[in-house]
Design an enzyme around this catalytic site. Structure first.
Site, PDB file in Angstrom:
ATOM      1  N   TYR A 178       2.343  29.912  20.102  1.00 26.66           N
ATOM      2  CA  TYR A 178       2.682  29.248  21.360  1.00 26.66           C
ATOM      3  C   TYR A 178       1.484  28.497  21.913  1.00 26.66           C
ATOM      4  CZ  TYR A 178       6.867  32.196  21.520  1.00 26.66           C
ATOM      5  OH  TYR A 178       8.049  32.817  21.254  1.00 26.66           O
ATOM      6  N   HIS A 224      11.465  32.142  31.988  1.00 25.97           N
ATOM      7  CA  HIS A 224      10.729  32.344  30.738  1.00 25.97           C
ATOM      8  C   HIS A 224      10.354  33.811  30.522  1.00 25.97           C
ATOM      9  CE1 HIS A 224       9.856  27.910  31.238  1.00 25.97           C
ATOM     10  NE2 HIS A 224      10.237  27.977  29.990  1.00 25.97           N
ATOM     11  N   ARG A 274       7.890  17.889  24.494  1.00 28.51           N
ATOM     12  CA  ARG A 274       7.330  18.858  23.563  1.00 28.51           C
ATOM     13  C   ARG A 274       8.432  19.255  22.587  1.00 28.51           C
ATOM     14  NH1 ARG A 274       8.750  24.434  24.839  1.00 28.51           N
ATOM     15  NH2 ARG A 274       7.012  25.159  23.569  1.00 28.51           N
ATOM     16  N   ASN A 324      10.197  22.538  20.478  1.00 32.24           N
ATOM     17  CA  ASN A 324      10.322  23.984  20.356  1.00 32.24           C
ATOM     18  C   ASN A 324      11.262  24.243  19.177  1.00 32.24           C
ATOM     19  OD1 ASN A 324       9.920  26.668  20.917  1.00 32.24           O
ATOM     20  ND2 ASN A 324      11.362  26.738  22.631  1.00 32.24           N
ATOM     21  N   GLU A 358      14.245  21.822  19.155  1.00 33.06           N
ATOM     22  CA  GLU A 358      14.549  21.233  20.453  1.00 33.06           C
ATOM     23  C   GLU A 358      13.489  20.184  20.780  1.00 33.06           C
ATOM     24  OE1 GLU A 358      16.519  25.267  22.414  1.00 33.06           O
ATOM     25  OE2 GLU A 358      14.544  24.589  23.063  1.00 33.06           O
ATOM     26  N   TYR A 379      11.556  37.979  18.336  1.00 33.72           N
ATOM     27  CA  TYR A 379      12.145  37.228  19.452  1.00 33.72           C
ATOM     28  C   TYR A 379      13.105  36.160  18.944  1.00 33.72           C
ATOM     29  CZ  TYR A 379      12.420  34.131  23.477  1.00 33.72           C
ATOM     30  OH  TYR A 379      12.870  33.329  24.502  1.00 33.72           O
ATOM     31  N   LYS A 380      12.783  35.543  17.811  1.00 37.59           N
ATOM     32  CA  LYS A 380      13.628  34.484  17.282  1.00 37.59           C
ATOM     33  C   LYS A 380      14.709  35.024  16.343  1.00 37.59           C
ATOM     34  CE  LYS A 380      10.032  30.923  17.845  1.00 37.59           C
ATOM     35  NZ  LYS A 380      10.641  29.995  18.820  1.00 37.59           N
TER      36      LYS A 380
END
Lengths: 195, 351
Positions: free
Chosen positions: B38, B194, B224, B226, B266, B317-318
Site C-alpha cells: 500500500y 477504510h 490512482r 487499486n 480499479e 484481505y483480498k
C-alpha cells in the site's frame, strides 16, 4: 475482548466537560453515573442530568428547570429518547451532550442528535455496562440485538454471521457477514466475547 | 475512434465475456514494479498515460453497453445500490454536468450535449437515449440527476461531502464493487469507510491521503489504481451478494485457473465539484483473466512475482488464500526470471 484492527469501531473515553459548551446535558442509561464513566473532576452539578430508572411508576413530571443541577427521571430509554427528540428540536447552539451507557443507548442518542443537526464534536460518549452488540446483516438488512458471541444466527435470514468490528454510526450497528458463504456448512464454534 | 460494443456480454450466470486484443492491451495493469505494498499512489488525472485507458476523463470501452445493462439488473434487484443523502443535491447536478460534458467532448460520435440556457438535450447513441431536461430541476429527469447519469457510465461512483476537515461518503452508485457495502458505509468518515483495510492505517497512508484530498482543486482531478482478484468476470462482488459469489472461490482447479481467476483493477479518479465543493470519486472496474494477462510477457512475469511475494495480511484481505497457489503454479512456468521494465505499460504494440 478481541480487536480485529478495524478503525470504524468506536473508541470511548471517560466523560470530561467541554469548556466550549454553553449548556451541558448528561444522559445516563441507569439511575446514576457510574464511577468508571467520568473523570474524577467531572462536575455533575454543572450538568442537567437525565436518568433511566426502568420503572413504570415514575410520575410524569412537568418539565423541570432545564438548568445545571436538575435531575429528570425516565421510565425507559425509549421514554428518554422521545423527550430528547422534542428537546433538541427546541435547542440552540452551544448545547453539549454527554452520555454513559451501553452502545445501543449511545448510538441511538447519536442518531437523534444527528437528525437534529448536531455534529459529532458536540457529543461525548462513554461506554459502560453490557458489551453486547447490535448486528446488521449485510445480506438481508435485519438487525439482531443483544449479540454476545463471535458468530450469531441472523434473526432475519438465518445465516451464520461473523461479527465484524466494522461499525456504522448511521445504522448504530456492527456488520454481520455470513461466515460460511464460500463453503456452506463450515461454521466455526461461536465464542462468547461480548458479554 | 472506433468502438465496437459487445452488447450481449454478461457478468453473471453464463459469464459471456471476453477481451479483444486491443482491449487487453489497453488494460490498466496495476503493478509498476515486481512487488506490491500500500502507498499513496495518487497522480494527476491528465489525458494520456501508459495505456489507452488513461486517454479520456471517463473511459468508455467495448464493454460499455453490456455494463450499463448489468447495472440496471443490479438496481432492479436492489434499488439501494444507489443512494444520495438529501444535502448532496447540488453535488448530483455537478456530477451530471461533469460526466455529460466530458463524454460529449471525448466521444462526439457517441454522445452529444446541447444547451439553450437551462434547457439541455442529452443524446446517448450507444444506449439509444435522447433526453431534454431543465438543469437544476430534478422532476424533468426520469431519475435523480446522479442516478440518471451514472446509469449511463461504466464503473461505480461515490460523492464525498467535505466538512469538519473530513470527507463523508454521503452518496453513491455502487453495483460493481470489490466487496464493500454502500448501505452499510453511507455517512461514514474517510477513516471509517477504510476501516477494514489492513496495514495501511499504520503506515499513515489514510492520514496522508485525506490531507491531500481535502486540498483537491477544481479542474485538477487526480487518479490512482487499486486491485484485487475476482473469480469469474463478475462485476457485482458486493457484500450483499457474498453468499451468491463466495462459493465461486471453491471452484478454481489447476485446469480452469487461467480462465476463472481475474485480476480486477480499479482506475480511481477524484474530481472537486464546482458548486457543491464535494468530491466525485469514480471507481472504474476492469477485469482480465490470468490467461489473458499471460499473453503479455511483461505482465505475466510481474503478476507471478507480485502474488508470490504478497504480504499475508493483504492476501487474506483480498480473499486469495483458497486459490493463490494454483495461480502461482500456473504462472511460474511463464516466469523466466528476466528483468521487467519499470511502469505498467505492456511494452507491446500488438498481440
Amino acid at each position: 475482548m478481541t480487536d480485529q484492527g478495524i478503525k470504524s469501531r468506536p473508541k470511548y473515553q471517560r466523560l470530561a466537560l467541554d469548556p466550549s459548551g454553553r449548556h451541558h446535558l448528561l444522559l445516563i442509561d441507569g439511575p446514576a453515573l457510574s464511577s468508571e464513566a467520568a473523570d474524577a473532576g467531572f462536575d455533575i452539578a454543572a450538568c442537567e442530568t437525565w436518568i433511566v430508572i426502568r420503572r413504570s411508576a415514575v410520575p410524569p413530571e412537568p418539565i423541570l428547570a432545564e438548568a445545571p443541577g436538575a435531575i429528570r427521571p425516565f421510565r425507559s430509554t425509549a421514554h428518554l429518547f422521545s423527550a430528547l427528540q422534542d428537546r433538541l428540536a427546541r435547542e440552540t447552539m452551544g448545547l453539549r451532550i454527554y452520555a454513559a451507557g451501553t452502545e445501543d443507548f449511545l448510538w441511538d442518542i447519536h442518531g437523534i442528535a444527528d437528525q437534529a443537526g448536531m455534529s459529532r464534536q458536540e457529543l461525548r460518549f462513554c461506554h459502560v455496562g453490557s458489551k453486547a452488540r447490535r448486528i446488521f446483516c449485510v445480506h438481508c438488512r435485519t438487525i439482531t440485538a443483544g449479540v454476545k458471541t463471535s458468530i450469531v444466527a441472523c434473526s432475519g435470514c438465518g445465516a451464520s454471521l461473523f461479527v465484524r468490528d466494522h461499525f456504522s454510526r448511521r445504522l448504530a450497528a456492527f456488520m454481520g457477514v455470513q461466515v460460511d458463504a464460500e463453503a456452506p456448512g463450515e461454521v466455526p464454534d461461536a465464542e462468547e466475547i461480548y458479554a | 475512434m472506433t468502438l465496437q460494443f459487445k452488447p450481449n456480454e454478461t457478468f453473471r450466470s453464463d459469464f459471456a465475456y471476453g477481451k479483444s486484443d486491443a482491449d487487453l492491451l489497453r488494460f490498466p495493469f496495476p503493478f509498476p514494479e515486481d512487488a506490491y505494498m500500500y502507498s499513496v499512489n495518487i497522480e494527476p488525472h491528465v489525458r494520456g498515460g501508459p495505456t489507452a485507458a488513461f486517454a479520456h476523463v471517463f473511459d468508455i470501452d467495448e464493454h460499455y453497453v453490456a455494463e450499463c445493462r448489468e447495472r440496471a439488473l443490479v438496481l432492479a434487484e436492489d434499488p439501494k445500490r444507489c443512494q444520495v443523502l438529501p444535502h448532496m443535491e447540488m453535488a448530483e447536478w455537478d456530477t451530471l454536468e461533469l460526466i455529460m460534458e466530458s463524454l460529449a467532448a471525448d466521444y462526439p460520435d457517441h454522445f452529444s450535449l446541447t444547451k439553450a440556457g437551462d434547457l439541455w438535450t442529452w443524446v446517448n447513441r450507444p444506449l439509444g437515449i435522447q433526453q431534454s431536461f431543465t438543469f437544476g430541476e430534478a422532476h424533468t429527469l426520469p431519475y435523480g440527476p446522479f442516478e440518471y447519469i451514472t446509469r449511463q457510465a461504466q464503473g461505480d461512483f461515490t460523492l464525498q461531502d467535505q466538512r469538519d476537515d473530513n470527507l463523508y461518503v454521503d452518496g453513491g452508485m455502487v453495483t460493481t464493487q470489490a466487496d464493500w457495502s454502500l448501505e452499510f458505509n453511507i455517512g461514514m468518515t474517510f477513516h471509517e469507510w477504510h476501516g477494514p483495510v489492513p496495514l495501511a492505517h499504520e503506515k499513515g497512508v489514510f492520514d496522508r491521503a485525506l490531507k491531500y484530498l481535502l486540498r483537491l482543486q477544481y479542474g485538477r482531478p487526480v487518479r490512482r489504481l487499486n486491485w484485487t482478484i475476482t473469480i469469474n468476470p463478475r462485476l457485482d462482488t458486493s457484500p450483499e451478494n457474498y453468499p451468491v459469489w463466495g462459493p465461486d472461490r471453491t471452484t478454481v482447479t489447476s485446469e480452469n485457473v487461467g480462465e476463472k481467476v481475474h485480476l480486477r483493477v480499479e482506475l480511481q479518479t477524484l474530481f472537486r465539484l464546482p458548486r457543491s465543493n464535494a468530491i466525485l470519486f469514480g471507481i472504474r472496474c476492469y477485469l482480465a483473466s490470468v490467461a489473458d494477462l499471460a499473453r503479455v510477457p511483461k505482465w505475466r512475469r510481474r503478476l507471478h512475482r507480485v502474488l508470490r511475494d504478497l504480504h499475508p495480511e493483504i492476501q487474506a484481505y483480498k480473499g486469495l488464500p483458497r486459490y493463490r497457489q494454483m495461480v502461482l503454479d500456473h504462472l511460474a512456468p511463464f516466469d523466466d526470471g528476466a528483468p521487467t521494465s519499470p511502469g505498467i505499460q505492456s511494452d507491446l504494440d500488438a498481440l
